[in-house]
Motif scaffolding. Sequence first.
Motif, mmCIF file in Angstrom:
data_model
loop_
_atom_site.group_PDB
_atom_site.id
_atom_site.type_symbol
_atom_site.label_atom_id
_atom_site.label_comp_id
_atom_site.label_asym_id
_atom_site.label_seq_id
_atom_site.Cartn_x
_atom_site.Cartn_y
_atom_site.Cartn_z
ATOM 1 N N ILE A 298 0.791 -1.235 0.000
ATOM 2 C CA ILE A 298 0.000 0.000 0.000
ATOM 3 C C ILE A 298 0.821 1.282 0.000
ATOM 4 C CG2 ILE A 298 -2.196 -0.880 0.899
ATOM 5 C CD1 ILE A 298 -1.279 0.230 3.660
ATOM 6 N N LEU A 299 2.063 1.240 0.469
ATOM 7 C CA LEU A 299 2.809 2.505 0.416
ATOM 8 C C LEU A 299 4.311 2.323 0.544
ATOM 9 C CD1 LEU A 299 3.594 3.498 3.601
ATOM 10 C CD2 LEU A 299 1.145 3.871 3.645
ATOM 11 N N GLY A 300 5.022 3.379 0.141
ATOM 12 C CA GLY A 300 6.472 3.426 0.283
ATOM 13 C C GLY A 300 6.819 4.429 1.364
ATOM 14 N N SER A 301 7.891 4.127 2.101
ATOM 15 C CA SER A 301 8.226 5.034 3.196
ATOM 16 C C SER A 301 9.681 4.855 3.599
ATOM 17 C CB SER A 301 7.326 4.752 4.396
ATOM 18 O OG SER A 301 7.592 3.448 4.879
ATOM 19 N N GLY A 302 10.100 5.594 4.594
ATOM 20 C CA GLY A 302 11.460 5.441 5.102
ATOM 21 C C GLY A 302 11.867 6.646 5.925
ATOM 22 N N PHE A 322 10.716 10.980 9.196
ATOM 23 C CA PHE A 322 10.299 9.927 8.271
ATOM 24 C C PHE A 322 9.334 10.503 7.258
ATOM 25 C CE2 PHE A 322 7.167 9.352 11.806
ATOM 26 C CZ PHE A 322 5.978 9.432 11.105
ATOM 27 N N ALA A 323 9.196 9.786 6.143
ATOM 28 C CA ALA A 323 8.285 10.217 5.085
ATOM 29 C C ALA A 323 7.608 8.988 4.518
ATOM 30 C CB ALA A 323 9.060 10.943 3.986
ATOM 31 N N PHE A 324 6.435 9.212 3.960
ATOM 32 C CA PHE A 324 5.770 8.118 3.246
ATOM 33 C C PHE A 324 4.979 8.687 2.088
ATOM 34 C CE2 PHE A 324 1.547 9.038 4.830
ATOM 35 C CZ PHE A 324 1.758 9.601 6.078
ATOM 36 N N GLY A 325 4.740 7.836 1.108
ATOM 37 C CA GLY A 325 3.961 8.244 -0.057
ATOM 38 C C GLY A 325 3.056 7.105 -0.450
ATOM 39 N N CYS A 326 1.811 7.454 -0.754
ATOM 40 C CA CYS A 326 0.801 6.423 -0.873
ATOM 41 C C CYS A 326 -0.172 6.803 -1.993
ATOM 42 C CB CYS A 326 0.090 6.386 0.484
ATOM 43 S SG CYS A 326 -1.219 5.223 0.596
ATOM 44 N N GLY A 327 -0.536 5.843 -2.826
ATOM 45 C CA GLY A 327 -1.493 6.118 -3.902
ATOM 46 C C GLY A 327 -2.917 6.188 -3.370
ATOM 47 N N ILE A 328 -3.554 7.332 -3.570
ATOM 48 C CA ILE A 328 -4.901 7.530 -3.028
ATOM 49 C C ILE A 328 -5.943 6.719 -3.808
ATOM 50 C CG2 ILE A 328 -6.747 9.244 -2.728
ATOM 51 C CD1 ILE A 328 -4.660 11.259 -1.981
ATOM 52 N N ARG A 330 -5.593 3.933 -5.245
ATOM 53 C CA ARG A 330 -5.482 2.534 -4.828
ATOM 54 C C ARG A 330 -6.122 2.328 -3.447
ATOM 55 N NH1 ARG A 330 -3.097 -2.179 -5.582
ATOM 56 N NH2 ARG A 330 -1.880 -3.095 -3.888
ATOM 57 N N LEU A 331 -5.914 3.281 -2.548
ATOM 58 C CA LEU A 331 -6.543 3.189 -1.224
ATOM 59 C C LEU A 331 -8.058 3.145 -1.370
ATOM 60 C CD1 LEU A 331 -4.826 5.659 1.276
ATOM 61 C CD2 LEU A 331 -4.690 3.163 1.212
ATOM 62 N N ALA A 332 -8.583 4.000 -2.258
ATOM 63 C CA ALA A 332 -10.034 4.049 -2.468
ATOM 64 C C ALA A 332 -10.531 2.719 -3.034
ATOM 65 C CB ALA A 332 -10.392 5.191 -3.420
ATOM 66 N N MET A 333 -9.776 2.154 -3.998
ATOM 67 C CA MET A 333 -10.175 0.872 -4.588
ATOM 68 C C MET A 333 -10.239 -0.217 -3.524
ATOM 69 S SD MET A 333 -7.918 0.997 -8.088
ATOM 70 C CE MET A 333 -8.465 -0.504 -8.891
ATOM 71 N N LEU A 334 -9.213 -0.240 -2.647
ATOM 72 C CA LEU A 334 -9.161 -1.285 -1.614
ATOM 73 C C LEU A 334 -10.296 -1.114 -0.608
ATOM 74 C CD1 LEU A 334 -5.336 -1.545 -0.845
ATOM 75 C CD2 LEU A 334 -6.795 -3.219 -2.009
ATOM 76 N N LYS A 335 -10.596 0.130 -0.259
ATOM 77 C CA LYS A 335 -11.609 0.330 0.774
ATOM 78 C C LYS A 335 -13.026 0.180 0.227
ATOM 79 C CE LYS A 335 -13.096 3.510 4.393
ATOM 80 N NZ LYS A 335 -12.697 4.640 5.214
ATOM 81 N N TYR A 336 -13.254 0.674 -1.004
ATOM 82 C CA TYR A 336 -14.626 0.696 -1.507
ATOM 83 C C TYR A 336 -14.902 -0.332 -2.595
ATOM 84 C CZ TYR A 336 -14.947 4.724 1.473
ATOM 85 O OH TYR A 336 -14.926 5.529 2.572
ATOM 86 N N GLY A 337 -13.873 -1.181 -2.884
ATOM 87 C CA GLY A 337 -14.124 -2.350 -3.725
ATOM 88 C C GLY A 337 -14.223 -2.129 -5.220
ATOM 89 N N MET A 338 -13.522 -1.145 -5.778
ATOM 90 C CA MET A 338 -13.485 -1.049 -7.245
ATOM 91 C C MET A 338 -12.304 -1.883 -7.743
ATOM 92 S SD MET A 338 -13.668 2.032 -5.640
ATOM 93 C CE MET A 338 -14.701 3.467 -5.451
ATOM 94 N N ASP A 339 -12.450 -2.520 -8.924
ATOM 95 C CA ASP A 339 -11.316 -3.311 -9.386
ATOM 96 C C ASP A 339 -10.646 -2.749 -10.632
ATOM 97 O OD1 ASP A 339 -13.380 -3.956 -10.994
ATOM 98 O OD2 ASP A 339 -13.664 -5.979 -10.154
ATOM 99 N N ASP A 340 -11.153 -1.643 -11.165
ATOM 100 C CA ASP A 340 -10.511 -1.007 -12.320
ATOM 101 C C ASP A 340 -10.322 0.462 -12.001
ATOM 102 O OD1 ASP A 340 -9.658 -0.065 -14.792
ATOM 103 O OD2 ASP A 340 -11.104 -1.268 -15.925
#
Length: 371
Positions: A298-302, A322-328, A330-340
Amino acid sequence: MTEDLNQMRDHMLTAIAAASGLDALDACRVEALGKQGTITALLKTLGKMTPEERLVQGPQIQGLREAVANGIAERKATLERAALDARLASETLDMTLPADATPAGTIHPVSQVMDELAEIFADLGFAVATGPEIETDWHNFTALNIPETHPARAMHDTFYLQQGIDAKTAGTADEKTTFSLLRTHTSPVQIRTMLSQKPPIRIIAPGRTYRSDSDATHTPMFHQVEGLVIDKGITLGHLKWTLETFVKAFFERDDIVLRLRPSYFPFTEPSVEIDVGYTLVKGKRVVGGAEPDGWLEILGSGMVHRKVIEACGLDPDEWQGFAFGCGIDRLAMLKYGMDDLRPFFDGDIRWLKHYGFSSLDVPTLSGGVGA
Ligand code: PHE
């Protein structure tokens, strides 16, 4: 002669003042100043006069022309003002009438998730920061420890925008073109924040990002959220706790297991990729479960690289973070169940009706950050 001119002026000014509309006024103008107009004819006589005559008559005729032209301009302004007043008085708008069409739109899942992120991180003391989508090479790459020759530049599939010719090399054999670019990640906001704000810093930066890439899970424009903490004595433990707290709050369940994998980003050292455990529910991957069936990245960080802290004018022996970066998306797809991913950007109202959110549903931690 002077008497005649005065009479003519009074006569014309009376007619102008009496003009009841713009058409009537224009008729006055043509009669006096048009090609065949009375005053135009008088002006033509100047050429045939002796210099002495012209010295006397010239200013008088010019004075007449000016008085009439001014009179016309003034009357025109008055008539136009009156016309506007009449229009404003006749056109009314009743703001209390019910709308004859209700808006069909809903809150887009990406906006909803951004609101949820802001809410969750506000509770942890993070402010929301922003930066430009058109970035400089320096903010997007160089300051993030990605020099010009670094392979990561090619990996980012950057959209470059031609800016101009480098002033130092202009006109020479090695003339160089300068570029700005569409930011390939939200990480340049780290740089802008460290340059403009004194630590301690705690921010998230959600926004649009761009890469020349397109398939079912990649679109040329997508969204990321960046996180940045700069303070004294920050460790990987702080990173892990923060991300665990965030993921639990976001997916609204406590049985979340994270897996930290060593990774590489030029701007963090060490770098950690974060996976979240999922369980299979009726063949579908659902985030959560104490004993995961598998992992989703779900994300990159360090930990922010010393060179990045230095590039922003801070002493890396004093400040860490520290920092992190995350695709929003993709987060929405995982939480709300879209597959495309592609329908996110189609603007199809039927998709929005299915996945969108009511504008009255504002995410709050107490009311639940979900839908
Ligand atoms: N900017 C990285 C990317 O787009 C993500 C990242 C952000 C990684 C911050 C580490 C720290 O892939």
